[in-house]
Every structure is written in C-alpha cells, then in structure tokens.
Design a protein around this motif. Structure first.
Motif, PDB file in Angstrom:
ATOM      1  N   SER A 212      47.705  35.100  32.259  1.00  0.00           N
ATOM      2  CA  SER A 212      46.953  34.339  33.259  1.00  0.00           C
ATOM      3  C   SER A 212      47.154  34.929  34.648  1.00  0.00           C
ATOM      4  O   SER A 212      46.225  34.994  35.450  1.00  0.00           O
ATOM      5  CB  SER A 212      47.378  32.874  33.229  1.00  0.00           C
ATOM      6  N   VAL A 213      48.377  35.352  34.939  1.00  0.00           N
ATOM      7  CA  VAL A 213      48.650  35.969  36.227  1.00  0.00           C
ATOM      8  C   VAL A 213      47.852  37.250  36.378  1.00  0.00           C
ATOM      9  O   VAL A 213      47.222  37.517  37.407  1.00  0.00           O
ATOM     10  CB  VAL A 213      50.165  36.255  36.378  1.00  0.00           C
ATOM     11  N   PHE A 214      47.843  38.083  35.292  1.00  0.00           N
ATOM     12  CA  PHE A 214      47.099  39.326  35.337  1.00  0.00           C
ATOM     13  C   PHE A 214      45.608  39.064  35.543  1.00  0.00           C
ATOM     14  O   PHE A 214      44.945  39.718  36.336  1.00  0.00           O
ATOM     15  CB  PHE A 214      47.305  40.117  34.054  1.00  0.00           C
ATOM     16  N   ALA A 215      45.101  38.096  34.781  1.00  0.00           N
ATOM     17  CA  ALA A 215      43.668  37.841  34.822  1.00  0.00           C
ATOM     18  C   ALA A 215      43.227  37.243  36.144  1.00  0.00           C
ATOM     19  O   ALA A 215      42.090  37.422  36.564  1.00  0.00           O
ATOM     20  CB  ALA A 215      43.275  36.908  33.676  1.00  0.00           C
ATOM     21  N   SER A 216      44.110  36.499  36.805  1.00  0.00           N
ATOM     22  CA  SER A 216      43.726  35.831  38.045  1.00  0.00           C
ATOM     23  C   SER A 216      43.808  36.755  39.252  1.00  0.00           C
ATOM     24  O   SER A 216      43.381  36.392  40.335  1.00  0.00           O
ATOM     25  CB  SER A 216      44.613  34.605  38.269  1.00  0.00           C
ATOM     26  N   SER A 217      44.362  37.947  39.108  1.00  0.00           N
ATOM     27  CA  SER A 217      44.510  38.866  40.236  1.00  0.00           C
ATOM     28  C   SER A 217      43.405  39.911  40.197  1.00  0.00           C
ATOM     29  O   SER A 217      43.236  40.604  39.200  1.00  0.00           O
ATOM     30  CB  SER A 217      45.883  39.547  40.186  1.00  0.00           C
ATOM     31  N   SER A 218      42.675  40.054  41.300  1.00  0.00           N
ATOM     32  CA  SER A 218      41.625  41.062  41.396  1.00  0.00           C
ATOM     33  C   SER A 218      42.226  42.391  41.815  1.00  0.00           C
ATOM     34  O   SER A 218      43.420  42.504  42.080  1.00  0.00           O
ATOM     35  CB  SER A 218      40.559  40.615  42.396  1.00  0.00           C
ATOM     36  N   TRP A 219      41.373  43.399  41.883  1.00  0.00           N
ATOM     37  CA  TRP A 219      41.826  44.716  42.325  1.00  0.00           C
ATOM     38  C   TRP A 219      42.155  44.684  43.815  1.00  0.00           C
ATOM     39  O   TRP A 219      41.655  43.835  44.561  1.00  0.00           O
ATOM     40  CB  TRP A 219      40.738  45.749  42.060  1.00  0.00           C
ATOM     41  N   PRO A 220      42.955  45.665  44.275  1.00  0.00           N
ATOM     42  CA  PRO A 220      43.251  45.745  45.716  1.00  0.00           C
ATOM     43  C   PRO A 220      41.971  45.918  46.522  1.00  0.00           C
ATOM     44  O   PRO A 220      41.003  46.534  46.063  1.00  0.00           O
ATOM     45  CB  PRO A 220      44.155  46.984  45.810  1.00  0.00           C
ATOM     46  N   VAL A 221      41.977  45.406  47.735  1.00  0.00           N
ATOM     47  CA  VAL A 221      40.782  45.467  48.582  1.00  0.00           C
ATOM     48  C   VAL A 221      40.317  46.904  48.824  1.00  0.00           C
ATOM     49  O   VAL A 221      39.106  47.177  48.760  1.00  0.00           O
ATOM     50  CB  VAL A 221      41.062  44.747  49.925  1.00  0.00           C
ATOM     51  N   PRO A 222      41.212  47.866  49.093  1.00  0.00           N
ATOM     52  CA  PRO A 222      40.731  49.242  49.299  1.00  0.00           C
ATOM     53  C   PRO A 222      39.982  49.798  48.085  1.00  0.00           C
ATOM     54  O   PRO A 222      39.006  50.534  48.248  1.00  0.00           O
ATOM     55  CB  PRO A 222      42.023  50.031  49.556  1.00  0.00           C
ATOM     56  N   HIS A 290      41.932  31.843  20.632  1.00  0.00           N
ATOM     57  CA  HIS A 290      41.529  33.152  21.138  1.00  0.00           C
ATOM     58  C   HIS A 290      40.268  33.065  21.987  1.00  0.00           C
ATOM     59  O   HIS A 290      40.126  33.792  22.987  1.00  0.00           O
ATOM     60  CB  HIS A 290      41.309  34.111  19.971  1.00  0.00           C
ATOM     61  N   LEU A 291      39.343  32.189  21.607  1.00  0.00           N
ATOM     62  CA  LEU A 291      38.118  32.041  22.389  1.00  0.00           C
ATOM     63  C   LEU A 291      38.439  31.492  23.774  1.00  0.00           C
ATOM     64  O   LEU A 291      37.884  31.944  24.786  1.00  0.00           O
ATOM     65  CB  LEU A 291      37.133  31.120  21.668  1.00  0.00           C
ATOM     66  N   VAL A 292      39.330  30.520  23.828  1.00  0.00           N
ATOM     67  CA  VAL A 292      39.741  29.969  25.126  1.00  0.00           C
ATOM     68  C   VAL A 292      40.360  31.066  25.985  1.00  0.00           C
ATOM     69  O   VAL A 292      40.048  31.214  27.176  1.00  0.00           O
ATOM     70  CB  VAL A 292      40.733  28.808  24.935  1.00  0.00           C
ATOM     71  N   PHE A 293      41.230  31.856  25.379  1.00  0.00           N
ATOM     72  CA  PHE A 293      41.875  32.936  26.120  1.00  0.00           C
ATOM     73  C   PHE A 293      40.851  33.964  26.592  1.00  0.00           C
ATOM     74  O   PHE A 293      40.884  34.421  27.742  1.00  0.00           O
ATOM     75  CB  PHE A 293      42.934  33.608  25.243  1.00  0.00           C
ATOM     76  N   ALA A 294      39.927  34.338  25.701  1.00  0.00           N
ATOM     77  CA  ALA A 294      38.926  35.346  26.046  1.00  0.00           C
ATOM     78  C   ALA A 294      38.063  34.898  27.217  1.00  0.00           C
ATOM     79  O   ALA A 294      37.805  35.664  28.152  1.00  0.00           O
ATOM     80  CB  ALA A 294      38.055  35.650  24.826  1.00  0.00           C
ATOM     81  N   VAL A 295      37.625  33.653  27.175  1.00  0.00           N
ATOM     82  CA  VAL A 295      36.724  33.152  28.215  1.00  0.00           C
ATOM     83  C   VAL A 295      37.465  32.925  29.531  1.00  0.00           C
ATOM     84  O   VAL A 295      37.030  33.378  30.599  1.00  0.00           O
ATOM     85  CB  VAL A 295      36.029  31.856  27.751  1.00  0.00           C
ATOM     86  N   LYS A 296      38.593  32.224  29.465  1.00  0.00           N
ATOM     87  CA  LYS A 296      39.280  31.815  30.692  1.00  0.00           C
ATOM     88  C   LYS A 296      40.043  32.948  31.363  1.00  0.00           C
ATOM     89  O   LYS A 296      40.337  32.855  32.566  1.00  0.00           O
ATOM     90  CB  LYS A 296      40.229  30.655  30.393  1.00  0.00           C
ATOM     91  N   HIS A 297      40.375  33.990  30.612  1.00  0.00           N
ATOM     92  CA  HIS A 297      41.161  35.071  31.200  1.00  0.00           C
ATOM     93  C   HIS A 297      40.388  36.388  31.233  1.00  0.00           C
ATOM     94  O   HIS A 297      40.130  36.938  32.293  1.00  0.00           O
ATOM     95  CB  HIS A 297      42.479  35.234  30.447  1.00  0.00           C
ATOM     96  N   VAL A 298      40.008  36.880  30.063  1.00  0.00           N
ATOM     97  CA  VAL A 298      39.373  38.201  30.004  1.00  0.00           C
ATOM     98  C   VAL A 298      38.011  38.188  30.690  1.00  0.00           C
ATOM     99  O   VAL A 298      37.753  38.976  31.607  1.00  0.00           O
ATOM    100  CB  VAL A 298      39.239  38.668  28.540  1.00  0.00           C
ATOM    101  N   TYR A 299      37.120  37.284  30.261  1.00  0.00           N
ATOM    102  CA  TYR A 299      35.764  37.292  30.817  1.00  0.00           C
ATOM    103  C   TYR A 299      35.708  36.697  32.216  1.00  0.00           C
ATOM    104  O   TYR A 299      34.815  37.029  33.000  1.00  0.00           O
ATOM    105  CB  TYR A 299      34.805  36.578  29.870  1.00  0.00           C
ATOM    106  N   GLU A 300      36.620  35.836  32.530  1.00  0.00           N
ATOM    107  CA  GLU A 300      36.709  35.333  33.906  1.00  0.00           C
ATOM    108  C   GLU A 300      37.008  36.485  34.852  1.00  0.00           C
ATOM    109  O   GLU A 300      36.407  36.603  35.937  1.00  0.00           O
ATOM    110  CB  GLU A 300      37.800  34.263  33.996  1.00  0.00           C
TER     111      GLU A 300
END
Length: 706
Positions: A212-222, A290-300
C-alpha cells in the motif's frame, strides 16, 4: 601724310600676307576636303550601324537597371537564409549528444532547430520568387550573358534544396528524426528506471501494508516533469502514438509482474474445473482478495501515473493508456474468471461464493467507476456489468431452488450409524451463514437488485420465509429417513440425534429466527426419542437378571440366565458399538442412564449368583464381565468418528433441475404417530410431555420390577 601712307602700305602688306595665308589654308583645306570625301562617305555608310548600336546600348542599360532592382530585393532574404542555414548546421551538431545529460537543454536545442528549419523553408520560398523574377527579366530582355544566367540558375538550385531541407531533416536518418528517436529512448529509459514491480509473495498484513505504501507513492516530481516535457515535444511533432505505445508496454509489463507475484495461475485454469465448486472455492476466496489488491493498489497507481504523465495532453490520452495497461496486465482475466464461476454448475455452496464475489465487487464499485469510467475503458465496464448480472442471477437462482434441492435428497439413505446426516449439518450451518451478519446484508442487496430488474418490490420477510421452507423440507426428509431403518432402536437413536442437533441451534441466527417454541419442541422430541431408544434397546436385556424367583432356581438355571444375559449383551453391544451419538453431552447422559439402569441389576445378580452357586468351584468361569468392565463398556458406547461429523459442504448438489414454481406446502411431521402438524405449539408441547412422562415411568417401573 607720309606717315599715313606708310601706315597704309604696311596695312596692305599685312592684308596681302593674310590673303596669302588664307589662300594657302584654303588650298590645304580643299586638299583635306578632297581627302575627307571618301571618309565621310565611309562614315555616312557606318552611321546606321552606329545608330543601331547606340539604341541597343540604351535598351541594355535600361534592362540592367531593372535587373539591379530585382537583385537588390533578393539579396536580403538570400543572405538571411545563408546565415540561418549556418546556425541550423551548428544546432544539428549539438543534437548529436544524448538527451539524458540535460534533457531540457536538449529540448531547447530541438526547438531552435525546428524554428531555424521553418525559417529556411519560409524565406527560401521568398528568395526563390525574387530569383525567378530575375531569371524571367533576363530572358524577357534578351540579356544573353551566359555567366549571369548560369549564376542565377545555380542560386535557384541552392535555394530550392534549402527549401526542402526541413523535410529531409524529419525523414528517417535526418537530424531531427534522430533527435526524436533519442527522445523516445530517453522516455523509455526513464520509465524503466522508475518502474519497479511490487514483489509480493502473499497478502499477509505486513506485506499488504508495504504494498500500500508503494502503491500510494507517485514518482519524483523531476521524473514526472521530464516525462511530461518529452510527451509534449513528441505530441507537437505528431509522434504521440509511439510515445503512448512505449508507455503502455513498460507499465503494463510492470503491473503484470506485480500481479504475478500473487500467484494468479488459477485465472487461466481449464473451464471444465469450474463445475467442481469445492475444488475451486479456495481460488474464489483468493480471487476476491487479489481483485481488491489489484484495483486498490496496482491499478490505482497506474491511473494516477497516467494522469500525471499525460495531463498536459488531455484526459482522453491518459485514460486511453490506462485502459490498455489494465487490459494487458490482467483485469480482463479477473473478470473472465468470475464469469466462469457464475456460469458453472449451480451448486448451493456456490451461493456463498457468489455472495462473496458480489460483496467484493460492490466494495470496489466506487473504485471501478472512478478508474474505469472513461470511454477508453468501455470494454472493461461492459464485462464488469455482465459479471455482476451473472452473479446476481446465479445467486438468486440458487437461493430460490434451495428448498427443492433439500427435497431432492429425500431419496438418499440415512447414515448407517444413526448420526446426523451431513445434509442436516450442512443445511443448518448454511442457513446460519445466510442469516448471519456476513451474508444476509449482501443476500438482501442481491435480492433487491434482482427484484428491481423484474420491476418487483422486495419484501422484507423473503429470506426468513425461504429459510422456513428449507427447514420444512428438512423435517420431511427426517421423517422419511427414520422409516428407512429396519431396526426401530436405530431409528429412535437417529431421531434423538437430529432433534438434539436442532435443539443446539439455540443462540444461533437460525435458532433465533425459528423461535423458542421451535427449539423447545426439538428439546422435547430429543428426550422423547431418548426414552423410546432406551426402552426398546435395553429393557429386554435385563429380563434374565430378574430377582423374581431367583432363590428357587437351580445352579444350572442361574448359569443359563447369566449366559443368556451375556449373549444378549454381546449381541446388543456389538450392534450398537457402531452407532453414534453426535452430541457429547447427550452421549454421556444416555450412557449414564444405561449404567444406572443395568449395572445395579447386574451387580445384584452377580452377588446372588455367587452365594447360590458358591459350592461350584468353577463359578468364576460363568461370569464373563466384571461389574467394572461392564460399566466401562457401556460408558464407551456411541463414540463418534470425528471426521464423519465434521461440517462439510457435500451432499447437496444442484443438478439440471428447474423450479416447479409451486408454493411449498406446510411441513407435516409424522415423527410420532403422524399426529403432530407443527413444531412449537403449546398444545403439542403439553402432549409430548405427557407421553414422555408415561414412557419414562414405564421404563423405570420395568427396571424396578426386575
């Protein structure tokens, strides 16, 4: 006077000399004129040609004057073109480096080069027009200077080549084309460097939290800014499709690797395996998680990144990329698996799984609408709607068929050990689950949806009424099964076990729904059949041990009676050692009653037997069981095979049976003399109590008499 004469003479002399001189000059002039005559004739002959030459020079001078004006006007654009061309050549050299060193500087050079090429294209066109005017002027004015014409033609050719220089620069292998290719490579490299799959081995809490931590973090701004700049640059040159293709390939591969870490091989299993619900119910549970994980983390994450990278181009482009990423990475495989489950054999146990699947999809409804609500995701939306419809239809079909499926099991055989049938254990557990907090709200929601599709209003008592119908069918099944036993004692034991099972539902959702009167009735039936069982099975066993007339019997008669008891006990024990009382408390209670009814009588008989045949030295050989052994044997009866009574999900299969549409008739119980119509009435409870007391008293009187 003389002076005057002298002066006149001198004047005459002077005049004479002047005349002589003039005469001489005249002669000379005459001679010259004689000589000039031919020359003048020659000049006179050359005058027309000189006049023509003078006129030609005048015309040529006017033509050159006009050409000079054209040349003056062409010099400015031509000089600017040459200067910009030199600049463009220098910019091309700057683009030979890689953009990774300084991407924004590289993009700036590309912009300058494109501006230079555009300038060349525009100004070359202007200079060419002026040179073409010069060429036409030279030809129109018959200027036959070959050197001049050659230079004009050469200049035109150079400018025409510079005019198409921009087009050549954009062709494959050209400097601008090579620069765009480097941008695509840099774009892909940035994606690869920042695309790290979520390495998950399971969905344990700690791992899921980490994901969840990984999925919630976007790429660096640069990084986002660089990707946006490249996207905008490629889009301005109509090369956005190649950029989107690279992005989709890299991110869909990354998302697929993240999901593969969950172990999704089951999504691709053969469709023939879906009919065996028990073998795949573990996969169905995994599917929901797995569907919950895929949608809420991977596809989010993928949805957010698509918006970040392509937001300056437009949401349609971002959603187009996201749709392809979701489709290629496995969302369609999730939906296809759910479809196979919904379309497979209509097994009642599948109802719970369908409700689980519906609950998962319903919990993800907001996420699905937000992530896959765009036009680019129309295929995913349609398949999701189709899956939900199949789940709702399948769940309702199974739910409405449940009483009929219980009825279909009536032709099966009851357990040979008199225990609670697996069907009974399953159905009561099943109904408890349907009525529980985990499933009832979901089932209600499914029924409401299904009723609304049929333009019908949901009735609040629909679920309880259906469960009542199921329990009525169970009662009829019990009645039929009890009659299938050849041994009436085993039939009584069977009914005692099952009524005990129902009585123990007190405090459960099913027990609460059926009510206290229903539970009380089963408690009374349990005790009633327990008494019937004890009376029928063991009362005749005590007859040989009767104390009546014991002192008047001979030793042989006493031995015969003991032998008769031993044989009867052996036969009864052997037969009933395979019988089972499922409930431990009930088992202990029945065994206690047996011990209390048999052991005192047996002990008393042995004491009298020892006294009456004490003269026989072999008296011990006639006593097969000691009191302690007999008590131990009686106490160990009816032990259940625990594996046989584990609540399983077997025995209730739904075949290709169609609903008859008829209403279920009220249960008619014939558990005792076909006279009881409903469980739980006050009159019935009173009547059962009277019979139970009568039978119990009769059993006690019999034992006492013995």
């Amino acid at each position: 006077m003389a002076m005057a004469v002298v002066e006149s003479i001198e004047n005459l002399v002077s005049a004479r000399q002047l005349l002589q001189t003039s005469l001489e000059k005249s002669r000379t002039l005459a001679s010259a004129l004689d000589k000039m005559g031919p020359r003048l004739e020659e000049v006179n002959q050359r005058l027309p040609s000189l006049e023509a030459a003078a006129r030609s020079n005048s015309i040529q001078q006017c033509a050159f004057s006009r050409i000079r004006d054209h040349v003056d006007r062409a010099i400015g654009p031509a000089a600017a073109v040459l200067k910009v061309f030199d600049t463009a050549r220098e910019l091309e050299k700057s683009l030979l480096s890689d953009p990774c060193s300084d991407l924004f500087d590289y993009l700036s050079v590309m912009n300058l080069l494109e501006e230079a090429l555009q300038f060349l294209s525009d100004n070359c066109e202007l200079a060419i027009k002026w040179l073409e005017g010069i060429f036409e002027c030279v030809e129109d004015n018959a200027v036959t200077n070959d050197w001049c014409l050659l230079n004009v033609k050469k200049s035109l050719r150079i400018l025409q080549e510079l005019q198409v220089y921009e087009e050549r620069a954009r062709l494959e292998g050209g400097p601008l084309s090579a620069a765009f290719r480097k941008l695509e490579i840099e774009f892909k490299q940035l994606l690869l460097e920042n695309s790290v799959p979520l390495a998950l081995d399971s969905l344990a809490t700690s791992t899921a939290e980490q994901a969840s931590v990984f999925a919630s973090s976007s790429w660096p701004v640069p990084v986002i800014q660089k990707l946006q700049a490249i996207v905008q640059r490629l889009n301005s040159d109509n090369q956005l499709e190649s950029c989107m293709s690279v992005y989709v390939d890299v991110r869909s591969s990354n998302a697929k690797q993240s999901l593969q870490a969950l172990g999704l091989d089951y999504l691709e299993m053969s469709i023939t395996k879906f009919d065996d619900v028990q073998s795949i119910e573990g996969y169905i549970d995994q599917w929901s998680k797995h569907l919950v994980f895929a949608v809420k983390h991977v596809y989010e994450l993928e949805h957010r990144l698509c918006n970040d990278v392509f937001k300056k181009i437009g949401s349609e482009v971002a959603m187009g990329c996201f749709s392809k990423i979701a489709s290629q990475s496995g969302i369609l495989a999730f939906l296809q698996f759910g479809k196979h489950v919904a379309e497979s054999k209509k097994d009642p146990i599948k109802l719970l799984k369908l409700l689980d699947m519906f609950a998962s999809l319903n919990n993800l409804r907001f996420d699905f609408n937000r992530l896959f609500g765009g036009e680019g995701c129309i295929k995913i939306k349609n398949q999701t709607r189709d899956l939900i419809k199949k789940i709702v239809d399948g769940a309702c079909e199974i739910f409405w068929e449940l009483p009929l499926q219980v009825e279909l099991q009536r032709r099966s055989s009851p357990p040979s050990d008199g225990s609670v049938p697996k069907l009974i254990s399953f159905v009561t557990c099943y109904c408890n689950q349907l009525l529980g907090d985990d499933y009832r709200p979901t089932l209600t929601q499914v029924l409401v949806i299904h009723q609304s599709w049929k333009q019908e209003k949901y009735q609040e008592g629909l679920i309880p009424n259906q469960v009542h119908d199921i329990m009525k069918e169970i009662g009829l099944n019990l009645d039929g099964w009890s009659k299938a036993y050849e041994d009436i004692s085993l039939s009584y034991l069977f009914m005692m076990n099952n009524h005990c099972h129902f009585r123990n539902l007190k405090g459960t959702k099913l027990g609460d729904m059926m009510g206290d009167s229903w539970l009380t009735a089963h408690e009374q039936y349990r005790d009633f059949y327990a008494v019937l069982y004890l009376k029928k099975s063991w009362q005749s066993l005590l007859a040989p041990l009767s104390q009546k007339g014991l002192t008047s019997l001979s030793g042989e008669d006493l031995v015969e009676r003991l032998t008769t008891f031993n044989e009867a006990f052996d036969e009864c024990y052997k037969k009933q050692s395979n019988w089972v009382i499922c409930n431990e408390i009930l088992r202990e209670k029945v065994c206690k009653h047996l011990v209390q009814a048999i052991i005192p009588v047996y002990m008393c008989y042995l004491q009298n037997f020892s006294l009456l045949v004490e003269q026989d030295a072999n008296v011990g050989k006639y006593v097969k069981y000691s009191v302690q052994n007999l008590e131990k044997m009686l106490s160990s009866l009816f032990q259940p095979n625990l594996t046989s009574f584990r609540v399983t999900k077997q025995g209730l299969l739904l075949g290709n049976v169609k609903s008859t549409g008829r209403g279920m008739e009220n249960m008619v119980s014939s558990l005792f003399q076909q006279k009881l119509r409903r469980y739980g009435s006050i009159k019935q409870a009173h009547w059962i109590g009277k019979i139970k007391n009568f039978v119990t008293n009769q059993f006690r009187l019999t034992v006492t008499a013995i």
